[in-house]
Design a protein around this motif. Structure first.
Motif, PDB file in Angstrom:
ATOM      1  N   PRO A  82       5.455  -4.908   8.358  1.00  0.00           N
ATOM      2  CA  PRO A  82       5.419  -3.511   8.805  1.00  0.00           C
ATOM      3  C   PRO A  82       6.346  -2.633   7.976  1.00  0.00           C
ATOM      4  CG  PRO A  82       5.540  -4.985  10.683  1.00  0.00           C
ATOM      5  CD  PRO A  82       5.754  -5.834   9.466  1.00  0.00           C
ATOM      6  N   THR A  83       5.817  -1.483   7.547  1.00  0.00           N
ATOM      7  CA  THR A  83       6.590  -0.537   6.743  1.00  0.00           C
ATOM      8  C   THR A  83       6.890   0.745   7.495  1.00  0.00           C
ATOM      9  OG1 THR A  83       4.551   0.354   5.788  1.00  0.00           O
ATOM     10  CG2 THR A  83       5.656  -1.399   4.570  1.00  0.00           C
ATOM     11  N   GLY A  84       6.186   1.002   8.570  1.00  0.00           N
ATOM     12  CA  GLY A  84       6.376   2.229   9.340  1.00  0.00           C
ATOM     13  C   GLY A  84       5.466   2.198  10.543  1.00  0.00           C
ATOM     14  N   GLN A  85       5.249   3.341  11.132  1.00  0.00           N
ATOM     15  CA  GLN A  85       4.410   3.433  12.316  1.00  0.00           C
ATOM     16  C   GLN A  85       2.972   3.080  11.970  1.00  0.00           C
ATOM     17  OE1 GLN A  85       5.626   3.986  15.306  1.00  0.00           O
ATOM     18  NE2 GLN A  85       3.657   3.831  16.326  1.00  0.00           N
ATOM     19  N   ALA A  86       2.468   1.959  12.514  1.00  0.00           N
ATOM     20  CA  ALA A  86       1.073   1.542  12.366  1.00  0.00           C
ATOM     21  C   ALA A  86       0.650   1.354  10.922  1.00  0.00           C
ATOM     22  CB  ALA A  86       0.141   2.545  13.064  1.00  0.00           C
ATOM     23  N   SER A  87       1.542   0.853  10.072  1.00  0.00           N
ATOM     24  CA  SER A  87       1.186   0.529   8.696  1.00  0.00           C
ATOM     25  C   SER A  87       1.988  -0.681   8.240  1.00  0.00           C
ATOM     26  CB  SER A  87       1.425   1.712   7.763  1.00  0.00           C
ATOM     27  OG  SER A  87       2.800   2.014   7.672  1.00  0.00           O
ATOM     28  N   SER A  88       1.429  -1.423   7.269  1.00  0.00           N
ATOM     29  CA  SER A  88       2.080  -2.636   6.794  1.00  0.00           C
ATOM     30  C   SER A  88       1.802  -2.847   5.319  1.00  0.00           C
ATOM     31  CB  SER A  88       1.574  -3.870   7.558  1.00  0.00           C
ATOM     32  OG  SER A  88       1.928  -3.835   8.917  1.00  0.00           O
ATOM     33  N   GLN A  89       2.747  -3.517   4.662  1.00  0.00           N
ATOM     34  CA  GLN A  89       2.458  -4.061   3.340  1.00  0.00           C
ATOM     35  C   GLN A  89       1.677  -5.349   3.552  1.00  0.00           C
ATOM     36  OE1 GLN A  89       5.537  -6.052   0.883  1.00  0.00           O
ATOM     37  NE2 GLN A  89       5.027  -4.526  -0.677  1.00  0.00           N
ATOM     38  N   VAL A  90       0.563  -5.484   2.855  1.00  0.00           N
ATOM     39  CA  VAL A  90      -0.304  -6.647   2.995  1.00  0.00           C
ATOM     40  C   VAL A  90      -0.051  -7.589   1.819  1.00  0.00           C
ATOM     41  CG1 VAL A  90      -2.680  -7.454   3.208  1.00  0.00           C
ATOM     42  CG2 VAL A  90      -2.026  -5.244   4.177  1.00  0.00           C
ATOM     43  N   ILE A  91       0.278  -8.837   2.129  1.00  0.00           N
ATOM     44  CA  ILE A  91       0.572  -9.850   1.119  1.00  0.00           C
ATOM     45  C   ILE A  91      -0.443 -10.977   1.283  1.00  0.00           C
ATOM     46  CG2 ILE A  91       2.285 -11.530   0.320  1.00  0.00           C
ATOM     47  CD1 ILE A  91       4.402  -9.537   1.470  1.00  0.00           C
ATOM     48  N   VAL A  92      -1.192 -11.253   0.222  1.00  0.00           N
ATOM     49  CA  VAL A  92      -2.252 -12.257   0.256  1.00  0.00           C
ATOM     50  C   VAL A  92      -1.925 -13.356  -0.751  1.00  0.00           C
ATOM     51  CG1 VAL A  92      -4.717 -12.704  -0.074  1.00  0.00           C
ATOM     52  CG2 VAL A  92      -3.963 -10.568   0.999  1.00  0.00           C
ATOM     53  N   LEU A  93      -1.886 -14.584  -0.264  1.00  0.00           N
ATOM     54  CA  LEU A  93      -1.531 -15.738  -1.092  1.00  0.00           C
ATOM     55  C   LEU A  93      -0.263 -15.470  -1.888  1.00  0.00           C
ATOM     56  CD1 LEU A  93      -4.990 -17.085  -2.313  1.00  0.00           C
ATOM     57  CD2 LEU A  93      -3.527 -17.976  -0.485  1.00  0.00           C
ATOM     58  N   GLY A  94       0.700 -14.871  -1.218  1.00  0.00           N
ATOM     59  CA  GLY A  94       2.031 -14.702  -1.789  1.00  0.00           C
ATOM     60  C   GLY A  94       2.254 -13.459  -2.603  1.00  0.00           C
ATOM     61  N   ARG A  95       1.207 -12.615  -2.803  1.00  0.00           N
ATOM     62  CA  ARG A  95       1.346 -11.434  -3.654  1.00  0.00           C
ATOM     63  C   ARG A  95       0.949 -10.170  -2.897  1.00  0.00           C
ATOM     64  NH1 ARG A  95       4.636 -13.805  -7.095  1.00  0.00           N
ATOM     65  NH2 ARG A  95       3.737 -15.749  -7.886  1.00  0.00           N
ATOM     66  N   PRO A  96       1.733  -9.093  -3.014  1.00  0.00           N
ATOM     67  CA  PRO A  96       1.371  -7.846  -2.326  1.00  0.00           C
ATOM     68  C   PRO A  96       0.127  -7.217  -2.926  1.00  0.00           C
ATOM     69  CG  PRO A  96       3.279  -7.510  -3.751  1.00  0.00           C
ATOM     70  CD  PRO A  96       2.998  -8.975  -3.783  1.00  0.00           C
ATOM     71  N   VAL A  97      -0.759  -6.744  -2.044  1.00  0.00           N
ATOM     72  CA  VAL A  97      -1.976  -6.069  -2.506  1.00  0.00           C
ATOM     73  C   VAL A  97      -1.971  -4.587  -2.156  1.00  0.00           C
ATOM     74  CG1 VAL A  97      -3.324  -8.193  -2.399  1.00  0.00           C
ATOM     75  CG2 VAL A  97      -3.264  -6.678  -0.405  1.00  0.00           C
ATOM     76  N   GLY A  98      -0.960  -4.129  -1.406  1.00  0.00           N
ATOM     77  CA  GLY A  98      -0.860  -2.709  -1.084  1.00  0.00           C
ATOM     78  C   GLY A  98      -0.432  -2.474   0.344  1.00  0.00           C
ATOM     79  N   ASN A  99      -0.216  -1.207   0.681  1.00  0.00           N
ATOM     80  CA  ASN A  99       0.126  -0.791   2.035  1.00  0.00           C
ATOM     81  C   ASN A  99      -1.117  -0.237   2.718  1.00  0.00           C
ATOM     82  OD1 ASN A  99       2.753  -1.475   1.456  1.00  0.00           O
ATOM     83  ND2 ASN A  99       3.479   0.618   1.230  1.00  0.00           N
ATOM     84  N   LEU A 100      -1.386  -0.705   3.932  1.00  0.00           N
ATOM     85  CA  LEU A 100      -2.564  -0.273   4.670  1.00  0.00           C
ATOM     86  C   LEU A 100      -2.173   0.137   6.081  1.00  0.00           C
ATOM     87  CD1 LEU A 100      -5.160  -3.058   3.712  1.00  0.00           C
ATOM     88  CD2 LEU A 100      -4.971  -0.771   2.721  1.00  0.00           C
ATOM     89  N   SER A 101      -2.876   1.117   6.614  1.00  0.00           N
ATOM     90  CA  SER A 101      -2.703   1.467   8.018  1.00  0.00           C
ATOM     91  C   SER A 101      -3.349   0.389   8.879  1.00  0.00           C
ATOM     92  CB  SER A 101      -3.356   2.816   8.317  1.00  0.00           C
ATOM     93  OG  SER A 101      -4.774   2.707   8.235  1.00  0.00           O
ATOM     94  N   ALA A 102      -2.995   0.357  10.155  1.00  0.00           N
ATOM     95  CA  ALA A 102      -3.580  -0.623  11.059  1.00  0.00           C
ATOM     96  C   ALA A 102      -5.093  -0.460  11.121  1.00  0.00           C
ATOM     97  CB  ALA A 102      -2.958  -0.485  12.452  1.00  0.00           C
ATOM     98  N   TRP A 103      -5.546   0.788  11.113  1.00  0.00           N
ATOM     99  CA  TRP A 103      -6.995   1.042  11.173  1.00  0.00           C
ATOM    100  C   TRP A 103      -7.680   0.510   9.927  1.00  0.00           C
ATOM    101  CZ3 TRP A 103     -11.064   3.181   8.663  1.00  0.00           C
ATOM    102  CH2 TRP A 103     -12.198   3.471   9.412  1.00  0.00           C
ATOM    103  N   GLU A 104      -7.121   0.797   8.765  1.00  0.00           N
ATOM    104  CA  GLU A 104      -7.720   0.325   7.509  1.00  0.00           C
ATOM    105  C   GLU A 104      -7.769  -1.199   7.476  1.00  0.00           C
ATOM    106  OE1 GLU A 104      -6.354   3.736   4.288  1.00  0.00           O
ATOM    107  OE2 GLU A 104      -4.886   2.245   4.965  1.00  0.00           O
TER     108      GLU A 104
END
Length: 518
Positions: A82-104
């Motif tokens: 989680p990076t803020g309200q209803a958003s997170s940095q997404v990490i797939v197989l150990g590597r970040p792919v970006g920040n996404l909102s919960a809806w996205e």
């Protein structure tokens, strides 16, 4: 060979799923099986760096250690930080792919991640005898059932029987079990093979009528009632627990008091477990109205949103108190984000972590940090680069740990590097790390796990003791944090083995039982 699988799900978050999975991993490991943990998607600020530089959730690292394994990102293919309200940095197989909102994430990306999850699970199944799978939250969250990729969909993919776990210490465990089962679709309901009641206190015989009720009402066996334990420690998954916070507020007659600032986005708080385990240390978390007081050491921990947490410190008045105590001679240590906060300025021109482009730091170190898009994730070894102040007599003592950060810090003329990195991901290097003030009383580092090595930890604590006029402790057992965790895993396994019907558990796995004498 395809591994046998079993899954631990819960009636809610924080019912003890992670610890039970670690316990089962340890039991199967000690029984002679090759066993691996798996959690398809983990939401946590507590992460770790694997030997090849991948980032994964700390809970699966703990479970891997319990299984006698080096952690692998296949054990936690998707990590949400989680990076803020209803958003997170997404990490797939150990590597970040970006920040996404919960809806996205839930409406789009989660389904894209499903193939990655299935492939990771299949690799584990083709390598090990048993895979113990952890769910997340509750499978009865009806608003997420169509898109979830961490509970019953994983159980179906893995063909895993499910043990449904409830936390009786919170109250309402029986209603939580019955209600969860009532809300599951029939196909998912049939996957539940047993019930575990966790964190029980009191006389077990008095609970037998409740066990009888549950078995009659649900038609499922109660596999076991696991007692509440506090004689050994298993690392928390994703946040400092309320029990830990409450315990830290108690008055304890110890020689040294260490105050860790409890930031809103605190991360990797397991850095401080080795300190809390020392016999002369009372470690407490400060924040949410808890007074800072006059500790012997202040620690600013890591943060997933450093600038936002720095702004919180300034609004709350804690920043001013830390600066005042530092000016009066109280030592201050910052780790990762905490190190960055100790500097003069923090800049985030590309809004990598925050919507705030820049903010003045506490000004305790002559350091400027700029956040960049590329994340540094590495395992490191090193030693102190100076031999005064907090690091007196530490120069030849090894330190080790891992780095996870997007900020790059530039040192000014008023500070020196605190440590020198001698190995990064197994490659011999010679790189500076962190910073230390001219008087040696303010120290920053990017190394998570800086207190794990016992000789360094004890020397730093003895330096604090000398400042108080106390004699150094020399007869303390010098266990590394990893060695202490192994002892705790064995203690956990004994408690859980004695609480569960392991014959039934092995039957659910389709296995005859232990391969070797326990």
């Amino acid at each position: 060979m395809t591994a046998r699988t079993i899954m631990v799900q819960g009636t809610a978050s924080h019912v003890g799923k992670s610890v039970l999975v670690a316990a089962l991993c340890r039991i199967f490991y000690r029984d002679g099986y090759r066993v691996a943990p798996f959690k398809s998607q983990n939401m946590a600020l507590n992460s770790y760096v694997t030997a090849d530089g991948g980032e994964m959730g700390r809970a699966q690292v703990v479970q891997a250690e319990a299984a006698g394994l080096e952690p692998s990102v296949d054990m936690n293919p998707v990590l949400l930080k989680p990076t803020g309200q209803a958003s997170s940095q997404v990490i797939v197989l150990g590597r970040p792919v970006g920040n996404l909102s919960a809806w996205e994430y839930h409406r789009s990306y989660a389904q894209q991640a499903w193939d990655v999850i299935c492939q990771a699970l299949e690799r584990l199944k083709n390598t090990y005898d048993i895979v113990v799978i952890e769910g997340a939250g509750s499978p009865a969250e009806v608003n997420l059932q169509a898109t979830e990729i961490v509970n019953m969909r994983v159980a179906a993919q893995a063909e895993a029987p499910v043990l449904l776990t409830a936390d009786i210490d919170k109250g309402g465990a029986l209603a939580a079990v019955v209600g969860t089962l009532e809300l599951l679709p029939p196909a998912d309901r049939q996957r539940v093979a047993g019930i575990i009641i966790n964190k029980f206190r009191g006389d077990l015989s008095l609970f037998q009528p409740a066990v009888d009720f549950l078995e009659k009402r649900t038609g499922l066996p109660v596999v076991g009632v696991v007692p509440y334990f506090d004689s050994f420690a298993i690392q928390e998954e994703d946040t400092v627990s309320e029990a830990t916070l409450a315990q830290s507020r108690q008055t304890v007659g110890r020689d040294l008091e260490i105050a860790v600032i409890h930031l809103p986005h605190i991360s990797n708080f397991t850095d401080f477990d080795p300190l809390a385990a020392e016999p002369d240390v009372h470690l407490r978390y400060v924040g949410r109205g808890t007074p800072l007081g006059n500790p012997d050491l202040i620690i600013l921990p890591g943060s997933k949103n450093t600038i936002e947490d720095l702004a919180y410190l300034q609004r709350s008045g804690l920043a001013g108190q830390i600066v005042q105590l530092s000016a009066a001679g109280t030592p201050v240590v910052g780790i990762c984000g905490g190190f960055q906060m100790l500097g003069r300025e923090l800049h985030d021109p590309e809004r990598t972590e925050s919507s705030i482009p820049c903010l003045n730091g506490l000004g305790l170190l002559d350091v400027i940090t700029v956040f960049e898009r590329d994340k540094i994730t590495t395992r490191v070894e090193g030693m102190a680069a100076v031999a005064d102040g907090l690091l007196e007599q530490c120069q030849s003592l090894p330190v080790s740990g891992y780095e996870i950060h997007m900020g790059r810090s530039r040192l000014g003329a008023g500070v020196r590097p605190a440590f020198v990195i001698t190995s990064s991901l197994g490659v011999v290097v010679e790189q500076p790390d962190g910073a230390i003030s001219p008087d040696g009383m303010v120290l920053g580092t990017y190394i998570h796990g800086i207190f794990d090595q016992p000789a360094f930890r004890r020397q730093l604590l003895n330096n604090l003791r000398r400042r108080k006029g106390l004699m150094p402790l020399t007869d303390v057992a010098l266990l590394t944090a990893a060695q202490q965790r192994q002892k705790d895993f064995d203690a956990l396994a004994e408690v859980v083995r004695g609480s569960l019907d392991m014959g039934l558990v092995y039957s659910l796995l389709g296995l005859p039982g232990p391969r070797r004498a326990v």
